[in-house]
Motif scaffolding. Structure first.
Motif, PDB file in Angstrom:
ATOM      1  N   GLY A 131     -33.216 -42.187 -29.691  1.00 38.05           N
ATOM      2  CA  GLY A 131     -34.288 -42.516 -30.615  1.00 38.05           C
ATOM      3  C   GLY A 131     -34.629 -41.425 -31.610  1.00 38.05           C
ATOM      4  O   GLY A 131     -35.618 -41.540 -32.347  1.00 38.05           O
ATOM      5  N   ALA A 132     -33.825 -40.371 -31.659  1.00 40.94           N
ATOM      6  CA  ALA A 132     -34.122 -39.249 -32.542  1.00 40.94           C
ATOM      7  C   ALA A 132     -34.072 -39.648 -34.009  1.00 40.94           C
ATOM      8  O   ALA A 132     -33.273 -40.495 -34.410  1.00 40.94           O
ATOM      9  CB  ALA A 132     -33.140 -38.110 -32.283  1.00 40.94           C
ATOM     10  N   MET A 133     -34.923 -39.022 -34.814  1.00 43.98           N
ATOM     11  CA  MET A 133     -34.922 -39.245 -36.248  1.00 43.98           C
ATOM     12  C   MET A 133     -33.788 -38.465 -36.912  1.00 43.98           C
ATOM     13  O   MET A 133     -33.078 -38.982 -37.764  1.00 43.98           O
ATOM     14  CB  MET A 133     -36.263 -38.809 -36.848  1.00 43.98           C
ATOM     15  CG  MET A 133     -37.447 -39.600 -36.335  1.00 43.98           C
ATOM     16  SD  MET A 133     -39.034 -38.912 -36.873  1.00 43.98           S
ATOM     17  CE  MET A 133     -38.986 -39.261 -38.648  1.00 43.98           C
ATOM     18  N   ARG A 134     -33.637 -37.208 -36.535  1.00 40.38           N
ATOM     19  CA  ARG A 134     -32.619 -36.348 -37.141  1.00 40.38           C
ATOM     20  C   ARG A 134     -31.798 -35.570 -36.118  1.00 40.38           C
ATOM     21  O   ARG A 134     -30.594 -35.450 -36.239  1.00 40.38           O
ATOM     22  CB  ARG A 134     -33.270 -35.359 -38.102  1.00 40.38           C
ATOM     23  CG  ARG A 134     -33.694 -35.943 -39.438  1.00 40.38           C
ATOM     24  CD  ARG A 134     -32.497 -36.442 -40.213  1.00 40.38           C
ATOM     25  NE  ARG A 134     -32.826 -36.845 -41.567  1.00 40.38           N
ATOM     26  CZ  ARG A 134     -32.141 -37.749 -42.249  1.00 40.38           C
ATOM     27  NH1 ARG A 134     -31.088 -38.344 -41.697  1.00 40.38           N
ATOM     28  NH2 ARG A 134     -32.479 -38.060 -43.484  1.00 40.38           N
ATOM     29  N   LEU A 135     -32.449 -35.010 -35.108  1.00 43.08           N
ATOM     30  CA  LEU A 135     -31.754 -34.177 -34.132  1.00 43.08           C
ATOM     31  C   LEU A 135     -31.234 -35.070 -33.005  1.00 43.08           C
ATOM     32  O   LEU A 135     -31.930 -35.354 -32.038  1.00 43.08           O
ATOM     33  CB  LEU A 135     -32.715 -33.120 -33.575  1.00 43.08           C
ATOM     34  CG  LEU A 135     -32.116 -32.004 -32.717  1.00 43.08           C
ATOM     35  CD1 LEU A 135     -31.231 -31.093 -33.552  1.00 43.08           C
ATOM     36  CD2 LEU A 135     -33.234 -31.194 -32.041  1.00 43.08           C
ATOM     37  N   LYS A 136     -30.013 -35.534 -33.172  1.00 38.84           N
ATOM     38  CA  LYS A 136     -29.456 -36.513 -32.232  1.00 38.84           C
ATOM     39  C   LYS A 136     -29.072 -35.909 -30.883  1.00 38.84           C
ATOM     40  O   LYS A 136     -28.979 -36.617 -29.882  1.00 38.84           O
ATOM     41  CB  LYS A 136     -28.232 -37.196 -32.861  1.00 38.84           C
ATOM     42  CG  LYS A 136     -28.518 -37.860 -34.205  1.00 38.84           C
ATOM     43  CD  LYS A 136     -29.548 -38.959 -34.078  1.00 38.84           C
ATOM     44  CE  LYS A 136     -29.783 -39.662 -35.410  1.00 38.84           C
ATOM     45  NZ  LYS A 136     -30.821 -40.714 -35.310  1.00 38.84           N
ATOM     46  N   LYS A 137     -28.824 -34.610 -30.867  1.00 37.36           N
ATOM     47  CA  LYS A 137     -28.515 -33.923 -29.611  1.00 37.36           C
ATOM     48  C   LYS A 137     -28.909 -32.459 -29.769  1.00 37.36           C
ATOM     49  O   LYS A 137     -29.097 -31.959 -30.880  1.00 37.36           O
ATOM     50  CB  LYS A 137     -27.023 -34.025 -29.263  1.00 37.36           C
ATOM     51  CG  LYS A 137     -26.108 -33.337 -30.268  1.00 37.36           C
ATOM     52  CD  LYS A 137     -24.666 -33.419 -29.822  1.00 37.36           C
ATOM     53  CE  LYS A 137     -23.757 -32.685 -30.822  1.00 37.36           C
ATOM     54  NZ  LYS A 137     -22.341 -32.702 -30.390  1.00 37.36           N
ATOM     55  N   ALA A 138     -29.050 -31.780 -28.648  1.00 32.37           N
ATOM     56  CA  ALA A 138     -29.406 -30.367 -28.688  1.00 32.37           C
ATOM     57  C   ALA A 138     -28.899 -29.684 -27.433  1.00 32.37           C
ATOM     58  O   ALA A 138     -28.682 -30.329 -26.404  1.00 32.37           O
ATOM     59  CB  ALA A 138     -30.912 -30.195 -28.805  1.00 32.37           C
TER      60      ALA A 138
END
Length: 307
Positions: A131-138
């Protein structure tokens, strides 16, 4: 792994004055939200995450006051935890070990017996963010994820990109090394800057169990590094980090409705800023109208500004 499970958190946020002593003020604030035993149980592992953004003296208000960190860890040990870890990942370009020395953090570890951890040197886990807007993974430091409880210990500061830096922004330190830089280079979306969206996405992923704000000093003006310290002499504590930031904003003299990281994370959690239940010392009694970070460019005669 300590991933954020969107759940209903206690809306109580407490303020205590430190004129009675930092440790007593901490205990008072925590007691007003249910006591530390509500958050830390016997035999648990606890990660304490201050704001150690770089090798700056605590007198600048750029980093968490080590006296606050020390007093909090001493209170945590009263709960008979299995182990207490202390650490952070400073801003890109700063060395964590030097930062620990300059900020007094290494001394805190030595005096309390907790385990000091360099999050830039340990393992990190790849974490997708649904559901991330921009940071799809970290990548998140495993040392943080593997603890039973996370206690966030920010300092109140103005911020050149996020208006304020408090509980929500401080969680960026669980991202090791260049992953913090990634947040600053995300593209804006839906009226939010890339950094604001990134803070919201990180909040979707990981959330502290308790936030204790060092308000002994705050920073105004050119935060989060180059502003001016302002004596506040307070501690703010709460389980709901969004509502903790609401209180910080109000104490600093800002409208929380105008701070995108607060409104975005409230939306993500499905809460209203009006849910706040203020405890302890009234906000108006300790409120100071801090100078925001200037948005205009201050340039000399020989400098041409390109926007």
């Amino acid at each position: 792994m300590r991933l954020n499970q969107i759940r209903k958190k206690d809306p109580r946020v407490a303020i205590a004055k430190t004129d009675v002593g930092i440790k007593k003020a901490l205990r008072e604030a925590l007691n007003n939200i249910g006591g530390l035993s509500k958050f830390v149980k016997k035999g648990e592992t606890v990660f304490v995450k201050p704001n150690l953004t770089g090798d700056r003296s605590p007198s600048t208000a750029a980093v968490t006051n080590p006296e606050v960190t020390k007093a909090l860890i001493e209170l945590i040990y009263e709960q008979d935890p299995k182990e207490v870890f202390l650490g952070d990942s400073p801003s890109w370009g700063f060395d964590a070990e030097k930062t620990y020395d300059v900020t007094g953090t290494r001394l805190v570890a030595q005096e309390t017996g907790c385990t000091l951890v360099n999050l830039d040197k340990g393992e990190a886990a790849d974490c997708p963010i649904p559901g991330a807007m921009r940071l799809k993974k970290a990548k998140i430091a495993k040392q943080v994820l593997e603890c039973d409880k996370i206690i966030n210990v920010p300092v109140m500061k103005t911020h050149m990109q996020c208006f304020i830096s408090a509980g929500l922004k401080n969680m960026k330190g669980v991202l090791p090394l260049r992953w913090k830089v990634v947040l600053h280079h995300l593209k804006g979306i839906d009226g939010y800057s890339g950094l604001e969206a990134g803070v919201g996405d990180l909040h979707r992923l990981i959330s502290p169990d308790l936030t204790v704000v060092d308000g002994t000093l705050a920073m105004e003006g050119r935060g989060p590094f180059d502003g001016d310290p302002v004596k506040m002499d307070i501690i703010i504590a709460g389980e709901n980090e969004v509502l903790v930031d609401v209180v910080c904003a109000k104490v600093m003299g800002f409208d929380p409705e105008s701070i995108p990281t607060i409104t975005l994370c409230a939306k993500i959690d499905g809460i209203s800023l009006a849910d706040l239940v203020s405890k302890g010392v009234p906000i108006e009694e300790v409120k100071k109208n801090l100078k925001p970070c200037p948005t205009s460019v201050d340039a000399g005669e020989s400098i041409r500004v390109i926007t």
